[in-house]
Design an enzyme around this catalytic site. Structure first.
Site, PDB file in Angstrom:
ATOM      1  N   LYS A 173      -4.565 -46.299 -17.317  1.00  0.00           N
ATOM      2  CA  LYS A 173      -4.130 -45.894 -15.711  1.00  0.00           C
ATOM      3  C   LYS A 173      -6.135 -45.989 -15.524  1.00  0.00           C
ATOM      4  CE  LYS A 173       0.259 -45.967 -14.582  1.00  0.00           C
ATOM      5  NZ  LYS A 173       1.053 -44.694 -13.646  1.00  0.00           N
ATOM      6  N   TYR A 187       4.511 -53.502  -9.796  1.00  0.00           N
ATOM      7  CA  TYR A 187       5.324 -52.435  -8.647  1.00  0.00           C
ATOM      8  C   TYR A 187       6.450 -52.980  -8.186  1.00  0.00           C
ATOM      9  CZ  TYR A 187       2.305 -48.501 -11.667  1.00  0.00           C
ATOM     10  OH  TYR A 187       2.288 -48.009 -12.788  1.00  0.00           O
ATOM     11  N   PHE A 214       5.379 -43.459  -1.873  1.00  0.00           N
ATOM     12  CA  PHE A 214       3.908 -43.589  -3.051  1.00  0.00           C
ATOM     13  C   PHE A 214       3.695 -44.701  -3.316  1.00  0.00           C
ATOM     14  CE2 PHE A 214       7.809 -43.633  -5.573  1.00  0.00           C
ATOM     15  CZ  PHE A 214       7.478 -44.524  -6.518  1.00  0.00           C
ATOM     16  N   ARG A 246       7.786 -44.970 -24.444  1.00  0.00           N
ATOM     17  CA  ARG A 246       8.149 -43.992 -22.962  1.00  0.00           C
ATOM     18  C   ARG A 246       8.578 -42.317 -23.322  1.00  0.00           C
ATOM     19  NH1 ARG A 246       8.128 -45.368 -17.814  1.00  0.00           N
ATOM     20  NH2 ARG A 246       9.723 -44.027 -16.820  1.00  0.00           N
ATOM     21  N   THR A 252       7.092 -39.047 -16.265  1.00  0.00           N
ATOM     22  CA  THR A 252       6.663 -39.299 -14.876  1.00  0.00           C
ATOM     23  C   THR A 252       5.884 -38.637 -14.251  1.00  0.00           C
ATOM     24  OG1 THR A 252       8.633 -40.922 -13.556  1.00  0.00           O
ATOM     25  CG2 THR A 252       6.175 -40.560 -12.765  1.00  0.00           C
ATOM     26  N   ARG A 308       1.266 -37.868 -21.968  1.00  0.00           N
ATOM     27  CA  ARG A 308       0.785 -36.804 -20.550  1.00  0.00           C
ATOM     28  C   ARG A 308       1.104 -35.838 -20.054  1.00  0.00           C
ATOM     29  NH1 ARG A 308       5.664 -41.076 -16.954  1.00  0.00           N
ATOM     30  NH2 ARG A 308       3.920 -42.841 -16.358  1.00  0.00           N
ATOM     31  N   ASN A 348      -0.935 -39.784 -13.670  1.00  0.00           N
ATOM     32  CA  ASN A 348      -0.892 -40.124 -14.692  1.00  0.00           C
ATOM     33  C   ASN A 348      -0.744 -40.788 -16.032  1.00  0.00           C
ATOM     34  OD1 ASN A 348       0.893 -41.617 -13.949  1.00  0.00           O
ATOM     35  ND2 ASN A 348       2.905 -40.925 -13.883  1.00  0.00           N
ATOM     36  N   HIS A 362       1.105 -45.731 -18.199  1.00  0.00           N
ATOM     37  CA  HIS A 362       2.681 -47.093 -17.560  1.00  0.00           C
ATOM     38  C   HIS A 362       2.771 -47.620 -18.801  1.00  0.00           C
ATOM     39  CE1 HIS A 362       4.902 -49.948 -15.872  1.00  0.00           C
ATOM     40  NE2 HIS A 362       4.827 -50.393 -16.870  1.00  0.00           N
TER      41      HIS A 362
HETATM   42  P1  IDP Z   1       6.701 -44.689 -14.637  1.00  0.00           P
HETATM   43  O1  IDP Z   1       5.604 -44.426 -14.045  1.00  0.00           O
HETATM   44  O2  IDP Z   1       7.354 -42.844 -15.546  1.00  0.00           O
HETATM   45  O3  IDP Z   1       7.887 -45.720 -14.983  1.00  0.00           O
HETATM   46  P2  IDP Z   1       8.220 -44.834 -11.884  1.00  0.00           P
HETATM   47  O4  IDP Z   1       8.954 -44.425 -11.173  1.00  0.00           O
HETATM   48  O5  IDP Z   1       8.175 -45.920 -12.592  1.00  0.00           O
HETATM   49  O6  IDP Z   1       8.155 -43.877 -13.464  1.00  0.00           O
HETATM   50  O7  IDP Z   1       7.208 -44.705 -10.684  1.00  0.00           O
HETATM   51  C1  IDP Z   1       5.762 -45.558 -11.655  1.00  0.00           C
HETATM   52  C2  IDP Z   1       4.189 -44.899 -11.075  1.00  0.00           C
HETATM   53  O8  IDP Z   1       4.278 -44.722  -9.543  1.00  0.00           O
HETATM   54  C3  IDP Z   1       4.586 -43.506 -11.278  1.00  0.00           C
HETATM   55  O9  IDP Z   1       4.120 -43.258 -12.614  1.00  0.00           O
HETATM   56  C4  IDP Z   1       2.975 -43.034 -10.510  1.00  0.00           C
HETATM   57  O10 IDP Z   1       1.853 -43.315 -11.347  1.00  0.00           O
HETATM   58  C5  IDP Z   1       3.663 -43.336  -9.808  1.00  0.00           C
HETATM   59  N1  IDP Z   1       4.482 -42.510  -8.764  1.00  0.00           N
HETATM   60  C6  IDP Z   1       5.714 -42.491  -8.848  1.00  0.00           C
HETATM   61  N2  IDP Z   1       6.467 -41.443  -8.101  1.00  0.00           N
HETATM   62  C7  IDP Z   1       5.514 -40.677  -7.517  1.00  0.00           C
HETATM   63  C8  IDP Z   1       5.394 -40.322  -6.631  1.00  0.00           C
HETATM   64  O11 IDP Z   1       5.833 -38.978  -6.058  1.00  0.00           O
HETATM   65  N3  IDP Z   1       3.839 -39.404  -6.127  1.00  0.00           N
HETATM   66  C9  IDP Z   1       3.257 -39.819  -6.490  1.00  0.00           C
HETATM   67  N4  IDP Z   1       2.867 -41.303  -7.447  1.00  0.00           N
HETATM   68  C10 IDP Z   1       4.320 -41.668  -8.078  1.00  0.00           C
HETATM   69 MG    MG Z   2       7.910 -47.478 -13.782  1.00  0.00          MG
END
Ligand code: IDP
Ligand code: MG
Length: 151
Positions: free
Chosen positions: A10, A50, A58, A86, A92, A103, A113, A116
């Site tokens: 990212k 997304y 978010f 993963r 996450t 991470r 983070n 992706h």
């Molecule tokens: P992942 O990237 O681990 O698959 P997802 O739940 O698919 O996680 O969420 C996509 C992305 O959205 C996360 O990697 C993070 O950058 C962002 N994100 C998810 N939840 C939050 C949150 O609660 N606050 C801020 N950003 C979030």
């Molecule tokens: Mg995801």
């Protein structure tokens, strides 16, 4: 099962100068890089990528974040590559991600983070098609395959 997955470094990973470090971990694991490119994601592509998060609190900050600068996109191949990558990424929220994960070692907050990765083989196929054309995905044998995999 040998499969492909989609991974992205990212904008924060690019800005922080840790692209090489992240790719090194993936290569060290033996994941094969089948495709790689740097791009600034257009808003429409970010929305499609997304789409599952549309409506969540978010979502808009996430679109701003992912379109805020260039990213590095990859197609990786290996044994259970989706689950393997993963696991290497960690949870996450980097605060919950184990040390030893990307991470857990290199990030602090969910909204920054750094990586992706596809969460299932269905999303891997969808995301690979979203970001890459067939001709951008290389088919080749690596010389270590006989030693890395039971071939
Ligand atoms: P992942 O990237 O681990 O698959 P997802 O739940 O698919 O996680 O969420 C996509 C992305 O959205 C996360 O990697 C993070 O950058 C962002 N994100 C998810 N939840 C939050 C949150 O609660 N606050 C801020 N950003 C979030
Ligand atoms: Mg995801």
């Amino acid at each position: 099962m040998i499969e492909k997955t989609f991974m992205m470094i990212k904008p924060d990973g690019v800005q922080r100068g840790i692209v090489g470090k992240i790719i090194q971990r993936l290569e060290d694991r033996g994941l094969k890089i089948c495709a790689m490119k740097m791009m600034k994601i257009p808003k429409e592509l970010a929305e499609r990528h997304y789409q599952e998060h549309k409506g969540k609190g978010f979502y808009n900050p996430l679109l701003d974040y992912i379109t805020s600068g260039p990213v590095v996109c990859m197609v990786l191949e290996g044994e259970n590559a989706v689950a393997a990558s993963r696991a290497m990424m960690g949870k996450t929220n980097p605060q919950d991600a184990s040390p030893g994960t990307i991470r857990g070692d290199l990030a602090q907050v969910t909204g920054r983070n750094i990586v992706h990765g596809s969460d299932s083989s269905e999303s891997a196929k969808r995301e690979i098609n979203l970001f890459f054309n067939d001709y951008e995905i290389q088919k080749y044998e690596k010389i270590d395959e006989a030693w890395l995999l039971e071939k």
